[in-house]
Structures are given as C-alpha cells and as structure tokens.
Design a protein around this motif. Structure first.
Motif, PDB file in Angstrom:
ATOM      1  N   ASP B  57      -1.649  -0.310 -11.462  1.00  0.00           N
ATOM      2  CA  ASP B  57      -0.253  -0.511 -10.912  1.00  0.00           C
ATOM      3  C   ASP B  57      -0.565  -0.349  -9.401  1.00  0.00           C
ATOM      4  OD1 ASP B  57       0.677  -0.730 -13.399  1.00  0.00           O
ATOM      5  OD2 ASP B  57       1.354   1.057 -13.652  1.00  0.00           O
ATOM      6  N   ILE B  58      -1.096   0.484  -8.960  1.00  0.00           N
ATOM      7  CA  ILE B  58      -1.129   1.052  -7.413  1.00  0.00           C
ATOM      8  C   ILE B  58      -2.039  -0.124  -6.794  1.00  0.00           C
ATOM      9  CG2 ILE B  58      -2.511   2.316  -5.507  1.00  0.00           C
ATOM     10  CD1 ILE B  58      -1.937   4.687  -7.633  1.00  0.00           C
ATOM     11  N   GLU B  59      -3.136  -0.525  -7.370  1.00  0.00           N
ATOM     12  CA  GLU B  59      -3.521  -2.079  -6.738  1.00  0.00           C
ATOM     13  C   GLU B  59      -2.989  -3.140  -6.577  1.00  0.00           C
ATOM     14  OE1 GLU B  59      -8.247  -1.705  -8.527  1.00  0.00           O
ATOM     15  OE2 GLU B  59      -6.823  -3.275  -9.319  1.00  0.00           O
ATOM     16  N   LEU B  60      -1.788  -3.400  -7.549  1.00  0.00           N
ATOM     17  CA  LEU B  60      -0.903  -4.284  -7.444  1.00  0.00           C
ATOM     18  C   LEU B  60       0.132  -4.188  -6.322  1.00  0.00           C
ATOM     19  CD1 LEU B  60      -0.919  -5.539 -11.178  1.00  0.00           C
ATOM     20  CD2 LEU B  60      -2.119  -6.772  -9.363  1.00  0.00           C
ATOM     21  N   GLU B  61       0.508  -2.998  -6.243  1.00  0.00           N
ATOM     22  CA  GLU B  61       1.319  -2.553  -5.164  1.00  0.00           C
ATOM     23  C   GLU B  61       0.754  -2.825  -3.842  1.00  0.00           C
ATOM     24  OE1 GLU B  61       4.391  -2.483  -5.898  1.00  0.00           O
ATOM     25  OE2 GLU B  61       4.750  -1.835  -7.707  1.00  0.00           O
ATOM     26  N   ILE B  62      -0.384  -2.492  -3.738  1.00  0.00           N
ATOM     27  CA  ILE B  62      -1.248  -2.628  -2.583  1.00  0.00           C
ATOM     28  C   ILE B  62      -1.449  -3.947  -2.136  1.00  0.00           C
ATOM     29  CG2 ILE B  62      -3.529  -2.572  -1.564  1.00  0.00           C
ATOM     30  CD1 ILE B  62      -3.821   0.398  -2.850  1.00  0.00           C
ATOM     31  N   ALA B  63      -1.520  -4.921  -3.197  1.00  0.00           N
ATOM     32  CA  ALA B  63      -1.561  -6.325  -3.029  1.00  0.00           C
ATOM     33  C   ALA B  63      -0.116  -6.972  -2.219  1.00  0.00           C
ATOM     34  CB  ALA B  63      -1.942  -7.029  -4.421  1.00  0.00           C
ATOM     35  N   ASP B  64       0.903  -6.291  -3.009  1.00  0.00           N
ATOM     36  CA  ASP B  64       2.341  -7.006  -2.755  1.00  0.00           C
ATOM     37  C   ASP B  64       2.561  -6.465  -1.063  1.00  0.00           C
ATOM     38  OD1 ASP B  64       3.100  -7.988  -5.043  1.00  0.00           O
ATOM     39  OD2 ASP B  64       3.764  -6.141  -5.622  1.00  0.00           O
ATOM     40  N   VAL B  65       2.102  -5.467  -0.522  1.00  0.00           N
ATOM     41  CA  VAL B  65       2.152  -5.044   0.702  1.00  0.00           C
ATOM     42  C   VAL B  65       1.297  -5.893   1.726  1.00  0.00           C
ATOM     43  CG1 VAL B  65       1.701  -3.013   2.438  1.00  0.00           C
ATOM     44  CG2 VAL B  65       2.990  -2.568   0.062  1.00  0.00           C
ATOM     45  N   THR B  66       0.235  -6.016   0.907  1.00  0.00           N
ATOM     46  CA  THR B  66      -0.712  -6.655   1.909  1.00  0.00           C
ATOM     47  C   THR B  66      -0.415  -8.224   2.195  1.00  0.00           C
ATOM     48  OG1 THR B  66      -2.668  -5.518   0.841  1.00  0.00           O
ATOM     49  CG2 THR B  66      -3.211  -7.648   1.983  1.00  0.00           C
ATOM     50  N   MET B  67       0.059  -8.707   0.959  1.00  0.00           N
ATOM     51  CA  MET B  67       0.572 -10.285   1.176  1.00  0.00           C
ATOM     52  C   MET B  67       1.946 -10.349   2.143  1.00  0.00           C
ATOM     53  SD  MET B  67       0.389 -11.827  -2.672  1.00  0.00           S
ATOM     54  CE  MET B  67       0.945 -10.342  -3.636  1.00  0.00           C
ATOM     55  N   TYR B  68       2.672  -9.601   1.999  1.00  0.00           N
ATOM     56  CA  TYR B  68       3.891  -9.546   3.160  1.00  0.00           C
ATOM     57  C   TYR B  68       3.379  -9.219   4.645  1.00  0.00           C
ATOM     58  CZ  TYR B  68       7.206 -10.452  -0.569  1.00  0.00           C
ATOM     59  OH  TYR B  68       7.802 -11.090  -1.525  1.00  0.00           O
ATOM     60  N   LEU B  69       2.350  -8.299   4.657  1.00  0.00           N
ATOM     61  CA  LEU B  69       1.904  -7.960   5.886  1.00  0.00           C
ATOM     62  C   LEU B  69       1.069  -8.973   6.670  1.00  0.00           C
ATOM     63  CD1 LEU B  69       1.094  -5.466   7.788  1.00  0.00           C
ATOM     64  CD2 LEU B  69      -0.652  -5.194   6.554  1.00  0.00           C
ATOM     65  N   LEU B  70       0.232  -9.841   5.845  1.00  0.00           N
ATOM     66  CA  LEU B  70      -0.347 -11.026   6.413  1.00  0.00           C
ATOM     67  C   LEU B  70       0.561 -12.264   6.676  1.00  0.00           C
ATOM     68  CD1 LEU B  70      -3.618 -11.064   4.059  1.00  0.00           C
ATOM     69  CD2 LEU B  70      -3.432 -10.203   6.116  1.00  0.00           C
ATOM     70  N   ARG B  71       1.700 -12.378   5.699  1.00  0.00           N
ATOM     71  CA  ARG B  71       2.541 -13.357   6.030  1.00  0.00           C
ATOM     72  C   ARG B  71       3.126 -13.101   7.357  1.00  0.00           C
ATOM     73  NH1 ARG B  71       3.557 -18.251   4.522  1.00  0.00           N
ATOM     74  NH2 ARG B  71       5.597 -18.953   4.076  1.00  0.00           N
ATOM     75  N   LEU B  72       3.792 -11.900   7.440  1.00  0.00           N
ATOM     76  CA  LEU B  72       4.332 -11.527   8.782  1.00  0.00           C
ATOM     77  C   LEU B  72       3.501 -11.787   9.846  1.00  0.00           C
ATOM     78  CD1 LEU B  72       6.677 -10.304  10.415  1.00  0.00           C
ATOM     79  CD2 LEU B  72       5.742  -7.990   9.724  1.00  0.00           C
TER      80      LEU B  72
END
Lengths: 101, 101, 101, 101
Positions: B57-72
């Motif tokens: 679960d944590i891995e996938l939350e880390i992925a979500d944060v990463t995706m928006y961070l890279l997108r921004l």
C-alpha cells in the motif's frame, strides 16, 4: 541520491528518520509547496506567467519534497521507478481510454 | 517519465493539470501516504516490522506522490536533480556539520 | 465536543491518540478535503455551482478535519477560541489595513 | 467567528477566498502543524513533556487551521457541528463497539 543520506548521516539525523517521521516531513513540505500556489489564479500558476523568484521558491519546495520522498523510499527499500510503473498499470485498468469519452 | 504524460494525454486530462492543481493533487496523495503511518508506533513503521500488504500500500502511495511531483516539475520545467543539489548546498550552509555537536 | 472523546474511549483508541498521531491524522484528512477540490475550476468550487453530492462529501471531510482538530486541541489543553483571537491580533499587526492599498 | 470574515474583508482578500483556495490554505497550515511534531518521539509530543514555546507555536498553528476551516465552512454554508454529529453517526455504524474486541 546518495548525497541525501550522506547529509543526514553527517549530522547524526538518521535516528530521527523513521519512515513515519519521514512521511510527516514529506507532507509538511508538500504543504509548503501547495501554499506557493494557494492564492494564484489557475492561469497565474503556469510557467509563462510566473516570476523568476516565485519559480525559484517553488523549485526549492519541489526539492524538499523530493528529498524526503527519496529518503523514505530508501528506508523502505522501495524501487520508485518500478512502483510508478505498477501504479500506471493499475490506473490504466481503472481508467481505460475507451471508457472516457 | 514519459509514461506519466502519455497517460494523461490519452485521457485528455492535460487541461486539468495546471501547476496549481497538480500541487493540490500532490499534497492530497502525500496525505494518503502519511495516513498509512498515522497509528503506527515508530518501530512499527520500519521495514523489518511491516507486513507485505502494508508495504505494498505504501509503495503505491509513494508512486502516486512521485507521479504528481514529476508531472508538476515537468509543467514548470524544473530540473529536479539540479534543484535537489541546490537545496542540499543551501542546507549545508544553514546546518554546517561543525555547529551541530 | 464530548462525543468525540467518548467515541474514541469506547473503542479503546485513546492509546493511539498521541498529539503527534492526531496531527498526522488531521493532515491526512485535510489532504482528502483538498482532493475534493483539486480538479475544479475556481468558479466550480463555489456553493452555487456545486452538486448536492459533492457538497455532502465535502461536509463530511470538513467533519473529519474538525474532529481531529478538536481532539488534538483537547489533548494539548489548547483553548481554540483564545488561540484564534491571539492569531488574529498577530495578523492584524503583521498586515495592518493601512499598509495594504 | 465573525472576526475572521471581518479581517479578510478589511483587507479586500475575499476575492482570493474561493472554497478551492481556502482548502489549499487549510492543508498548507495543517502541514505546518504536523511539521511541529515530525521529529518528536510519541512521548515527547504529550502536553506534560512539551516546552512552553513549542506549545505556543502549536497553538498558533492550530489557530491557523481553525481559521481556514471556519472560513471554508462559512463559504459553503456548512454547519460544522451538524456535520461532525453526522460523521460520528456514520463512524458508529462503520465501527460498532461490539465488533472491536
């Protein structure tokens, strides 16, 4: 990045860097990042209309979020690139292109 | 990562991805990430004592944060690696090793 | 509100409700609240243009934030009303009306 | 509280106070609040072991969160007390006491 761990180790801060605390620090920095945007109109938040100083502040907030994100991933031995790819696959199943329009 | 932009483009979501909105999405995901840790004792938040499911679960939350961070970062043409190096330099001046112990 | 403490006590959750954990829970809920707004245009976020369902979701997120805020204040014996009045006074000195226009 | 609206009105800040922006400001302040706790051990976050200065900082962060929360609720005409009672009822159905131990 190895510099992030080296920075913390040199200051004996590793003891504070439990995954729980790092997640807190990450959301705190994400809060500072979002605060940079809170009073901007959507169009004022684009690259074209942003002042150099504002952009610099945002860059450094992005850096702060990134550092805690990488540090947390490191502590939990999460392979971020793989995690992102997994999540994109999950999202592709959840939001198939055909279903959208 | 190019897949993140492709995913949004294929769904015509680019229109929503103003820097302001992406910063909001990022902090929202950071909130979900921190929620994974909120009731854990510090020692329960370590890799050794975490269940596989929790870690996933944590891995996938880390992925979500990463995706928006890279997108921004992509939208604002921020070079994240450079920004992190800049911030580490700033922190080294703010917290010199000699001054700590 | 006394119901919030009673709810936690009845479930033996008081042990988890350290100020630190409550602050984490609060920011997690604030993240869910902000997520309700993240893809809305500014004008879509107004009361007039919001669907009943959306408003209901937001109301319940506001409730979640409030509950952790009151619980945290309770644990630290913070008088919220006094704290708000103090902060308004500080802000009035920081942002005097005359200086603004 | 009426002072919060008066403060914003006197500074002509009402134009910035869309529900979307207020939600962002709220989560930003919640991030500052959680940052106060991020390096504390759980027992250090209790009232008994907290310094007066630390507690004062936390009080003022709690005030900031409260002000944006009340302002947001005001803009969306949300009755916070009723919303909290509704949410407690929902939680009581989701987490019945009998099922817990």
């Amino acid at each position: 990045m190895v510099e992030i761990a080296a920075f913390a180790d040199a200051r004996d801060w590793d003891q504070f860097h439990t995954p729980k605390n790092l997640a807190m620090a990450l959301v705190g920095e994400a809060g500072e990042l979002v605060a940079e945007f809170q009073w901007l109109k959507p169009e004022e938040s684009s690259l074209a209309s942003m002042s150099k100083d504002k952009l610099r502040d945002i860059e450094l907030e992005i850096a702060d979020v990134t550092m805690y994100l990488l540090r947390l991933a490191d502590k939990l031995e999460v392979d971020i690139v793989r995690a992102v790819r997994d999540k994109i696959e999950i999202n592709e199943r959840r939001f198939p292109i055909d279903s959208i329009d």
